[in-house]
Design an enzyme around this catalytic site. Structure first.
Site, PDB file in Angstrom:
ATOM      1  N   ASP A 274       0.862  -1.180   0.000  1.00 45.96           N
ATOM      2  CA  ASP A 274       0.000   0.000   0.000  1.00 45.96           C
ATOM      3  C   ASP A 274       0.898   1.231   0.000  1.00 45.96           C
ATOM      4  O   ASP A 274       2.101   1.126   0.250  1.00 45.96           O
ATOM      5  CB  ASP A 274      -0.918   0.000   1.222  1.00 45.96           C
ATOM      6  N   ASP A 275       0.321   2.384  -0.271  1.00 51.23           N
ATOM      7  CA  ASP A 275       1.115   3.609  -0.278  1.00 51.23           C
ATOM      8  C   ASP A 275       1.401   4.100   1.130  1.00 51.23           C
ATOM      9  O   ASP A 275       2.494   4.564   1.426  1.00 51.23           O
ATOM     10  CB  ASP A 275       0.445   4.706  -1.104  1.00 51.23           C
TER      11      ASP A 275
ATOM     12  N   ASP B   3      -1.963   4.653   7.837  1.00 50.75           N
ATOM     13  CA  ASP B   3      -2.302   5.812   8.647  1.00 50.75           C
ATOM     14  C   ASP B   3      -2.646   5.344  10.057  1.00 50.75           C
ATOM     15  O   ASP B   3      -1.803   5.347  10.943  1.00 50.75           O
ATOM     16  CB  ASP B   3      -3.467   6.549   7.988  1.00 50.75           C
TER      17      ASP B   3
END
Length: 143
Positions: free
Chosen positions: A103-104, A107
């Protein structure tokens, strides 16, 4: 009178920097495999997953679609829009061992937790990690 709340500090990233960081992620992953398959968490993970897959020579690529950011600022209710294909979930005897998940950004770690529940022994990698999400990933480039 209290001071107004300041918005969190932004961390703008250019496409060139994002590409360099995704390649750096691939280099960090080079000795963590071999990986039989790569699972990309869409949409944010599409670009880094393509770069990582190319750098590592991985050809079996799958997506899992989890929607969480509905207005690009606030994380809302998580929903799985597309599950991981059964043949990928079967890798490692159904544990995900030998699967790389990309994933980028992590969070809060909530999206990663949903995918981790699907593939508990997969290797999780993100380009960027916020402090709350760090415990959910194995490999990342920048906190």
């Amino acid at each position: 009178m209290s001071e107004p709340q300041r918005p969190p500090k932004a961390f703008p990233v250019s496409w060139d920097q994002f590409h360099r960081d995704a390649r750096a992620l691939a280099w960090r992953l080079a000795d963590k495999g071999p990986f039989e398959a790569l699972v990309c968490i869409t949409r944010g993970g599409l670009v880094p997953a393509a770069i990582v897959a190319r750098e590592l020579g991985t050809r079996l690529i799958e997506t899992v679609c989890v929607a969480s950011y509905h207005d690009y600022l606030n994380q809302g209710q998580l929903s799985v829009l597309k599950e991981i294909a059964p043949n990928i979930r079967a890798i490692g005897g159904g544990t995900g061992k030998g699967v790389l998940v990309v994933d980028d950004l992590t969070d809060t770690g909530k999206t990663a937790k949903i995918v981790r529940d699907m593939l508990p022994e997969a290797h999780f990698a993100t380009v960027y990690a916020k402090p709350a999400g760090v415990p959910m990933v194995h490999t990342f480039v920048t906190e």
